[in-house]
Scaffold this active site. Structure first.
Site, PDB file in Angstrom:
ATOM      1  N   GLU A   1      12.420 -15.856  25.144  1.00 55.04           N
ATOM      2  CA  GLU A   1      12.465 -16.316  26.530  1.00 55.04           C
ATOM      3  C   GLU A   1      12.259 -15.075  27.369  1.00 55.04           C
ATOM      4  OE1 GLU A   1      13.351 -16.356  30.071  1.00 55.04           O
ATOM      5  OE2 GLU A   1      15.431 -16.857  29.559  1.00 55.04           O
TER       6      GLU A   1
ATOM      7  N   LYS B   1      22.749  -8.046  19.351  1.00 55.44           N
ATOM      8  CA  LYS B   1      22.477  -6.747  19.956  1.00 55.44           C
ATOM      9  C   LYS B   1      22.514  -6.950  21.468  1.00 55.44           C
ATOM     10  CE  LYS B   1      19.870  -4.139  21.696  1.00 55.44           C
ATOM     11  NZ  LYS B   1      20.000  -3.416  23.029  1.00 55.44           N
TER      12      LYS B   1
ATOM     13  N   GLU C   1       7.447 -10.013  38.001  1.00 49.74           N
ATOM     14  CA  GLU C   1       8.859 -10.396  38.063  1.00 49.74           C
ATOM     15  C   GLU C   1       9.682  -9.208  38.571  1.00 49.74           C
ATOM     16  OE1 GLU C   1      11.984 -12.858  35.306  1.00 49.74           O
ATOM     17  OE2 GLU C   1      10.847 -11.270  34.334  1.00 49.74           O
TER      18      GLU C   1
ATOM     19  N   CYS D   1      16.104 -15.479  35.375  1.00 47.77           N
ATOM     20  CA  CYS D   1      14.717 -15.638  34.924  1.00 47.77           C
ATOM     21  C   CYS D   1      14.000 -16.768  35.644  1.00 47.77           C
ATOM     22  CB  CYS D   1      14.685 -15.901  33.420  1.00 47.77           C
ATOM     23  SG  CYS D   1      15.322 -14.542  32.421  1.00 47.77           S
TER      24      CYS D   1
END
Length: 493
Positions: free
Chosen positions: A263, A187, A397, A298
């Site tokens: 993750e 996906k 973040e 990330c």
């Protein structure tokens, strides 16, 4: 690499339907969504908007071929051969894939063609070679018995992948999942579905059986949630935000307790001690680490922790080295930084920059939207000074071209500040003191610690985090274990 990728644009044929059981098909509902390029805000194509009915069809096909055993039960050497052919076909179409990646999510063509696509191909090749080299075990038990430890494919895997490295993140999951015999439903993020849809037919051409690799474009709240809650999906492998990762944990608990690998990002500390050495070089490497991919990595070292005796000098150097990263045309091979992925992400990042100003931080470089006349989504490389670690811009973040600088006095404070985060994906440490490097590397709570650099990993090294940066590891042989069930067979002689 072609001198001008623009000349290839007229030759592109966008795959914009779902790939289910070996065929491109429209979504069951007939719905589509616009695939918009952040380069100029224009619609590239209209992509099938899959939902629960499409998920049901794909899962049924994945389960059927898994139980049939044409991939799950075949000799690992056969899987290796087919996967190597798959990688060869990706290599053959590497320029097309690189162009699709750049048009889809705005990264410079030099990064797509020079890094992302070669890295994606390498991941498939590496796991193909590993497919017939992972051995089962015999445990040391008693002489009157045999205790076997075997690894079996887990079953139907749903890989839900992000938009920042679309094909590379897909390949990090496809490689070990396919090598161990699973059926995989990808996906892709709705912002960047094009390369996943393209490689589906390359996989089929290579000989991967129908139903073993399928691609369902769509939105997280529909297609993603349906995969997470499906009673016949055995595993979710997800890369993305911490918030969505928690949704998948909940979906698993409320359905069939499927395995979940996550993750989920980071706010990586980049610790610079006064004894680190050449501060100009370190500042350049640090800026490069943050602003590569427009800060949409990330593990980007977005939280500089700098010793107070060199604070002002180092921040000024980082601001200087931010200048070459001013956004430019992503299709120009000389461009270092392109667009962020879409207008929504641009607004989000600009909101954080405004929040930093409101909290009292100082903008030492950048801080604004640029290239407004293009219709695209571009933000200057931005450096904040006068930051405290409790500020929003130091804790959350941002996922854009923004770095914050916080000062510390000594080792103890550096470790405390580095640990003062919900994340633990990566930490970076600059020092010429080898004892300090060893000692602090042990104390830092992160899945990866890089000393005297900001990048230090390839496909052979595990990647994943502590704390709310996730569960499990991508890359390396360790990734293969999470796509397997470990079975013990005890035989009394």
């Amino acid at each position: 690499m072609p001198a001008d990728f623009r000349s290839l644009i007229p030759t592109l044929s966008y795959r914009n339907q779902a790939f289910i059981n070996g065929k491109y098909v429209a979504a069951a509902s007939g719905k589509t969504f616009d695939c918009v390029s952040p380069i100029d805000g224009k619609v590239l194509t209209h992509v099938a908007e899959c939902d629960a009915e499409d998920v049901n069809r794909a899962v049924a096909a994945a389960r059927a071929v898994f139980e049939k055993g044409s991939w799950s039960a075949c000799h690992p050497g056969k899987r290796k051969k087919v996967m190597l052919k798959f990688a060869d076909l990706m290599q053959k179409h590497k320029d097309e894939l690189a162009l699709l990646e750049t048009l889809d999510m705005g990264k410079p063509i030099s990064a797509s063609a020079g890094g992302d696509i070669p890295g994606s191909i390498q991941a498939i090749q590496w796991y193909a070679e590993a497919a017939d080299k992972v051995y089962d075990e015999i445990s040391p038990y008693r002489p009157d018995s045999v205790s076997l430890i075997t690894r079996e494919p887990i079953g139907v895997v749903a890989a839900v992948v992000p938009w920042n490295y679309p094909l590379m993140m897909t390949s990090w999951k496809l490689g070990p999942a396919l090598a161990t015999g699973n059926s995989v439903i990808v996906k892709p993020a709705e912002q960047s579905p094009l390369t996943a849809l393209r490689i589906a037919e390359l996989a089929a051409e290579a000989g991967i059986p129908d139903g073993v690799l399928q691609v369902l474009p769509g939105f997280g709240e529909t297609a993603g949630q349906a995969l997470g809650r499906h009673m016949d999906v055995d595993m979710i492998a997800f890369t993305g935000s911490t918030q969505v990762g928690k949704y998948f944990l909940r979906y698993a608990g409320e359905s069939n307790m499927k395995h979940v690998s996550l993750e989920t990002g980071g706010k990586s500390p980049n610790i610079v001690f006064a004894d680190a050495g050449d501060l100009d070089r370190i500042a350049k490497v640090s800026a490069d680490g943050v602003f590569y991919n427009a800060g949409q990595s990330c593990n980007a070292p977005t939280r500089i922790l700098v010793q107070d005796t060199i604070r002002d000098e180092f921040i000024a150097l980082v601001a200087k080295h931010a200048k070459p990263w001013v956004p430019a045309d992503p299709l120009d091979p000389n461009t270092a930084m392109g667009a962020v992925v879409d207008a929504d992400q641009m607004s989000r990042v600009l909101g954080y920059i405004e929040a930093g100003r409101n909290e009292g931080a100082t903008v030492a470089a950048g801080g604004s939207q640029v290239r407004k006349d293009t219709g695209g989504a571009y933000i200057e490389p931005t450096v904040f000074s006068d930051v405290t670690n409790s500020m929003k811009i130091a804790q959350e973040e941002i996922f854009g071209p923004v770095v914050v600088a916080v000062s510390f006095k000594d080792e103890a404070e550096a470790v405390r500040l580095a640990s003062d985060s919900i994340y633990g994906l990566q930490a970076n440490l600059w020092t010429r003191d080898v004892s300090r490097a060893h000692k602090l590397s042990r104390q830092l709570k992160a899945g990866t610690v890089v000393v005297n650099n900001v990048w230090g990993s390839d496909i052979t090294n595990p990647f994943g985090g502590y704390k709310q940066s996730g569960i499990g590891r991508d890359k390396s042989l360790h990734a293969m274990d999470k796509y397997c069930q470990v079975k013990n067979t005890y035989i009394q002689l």
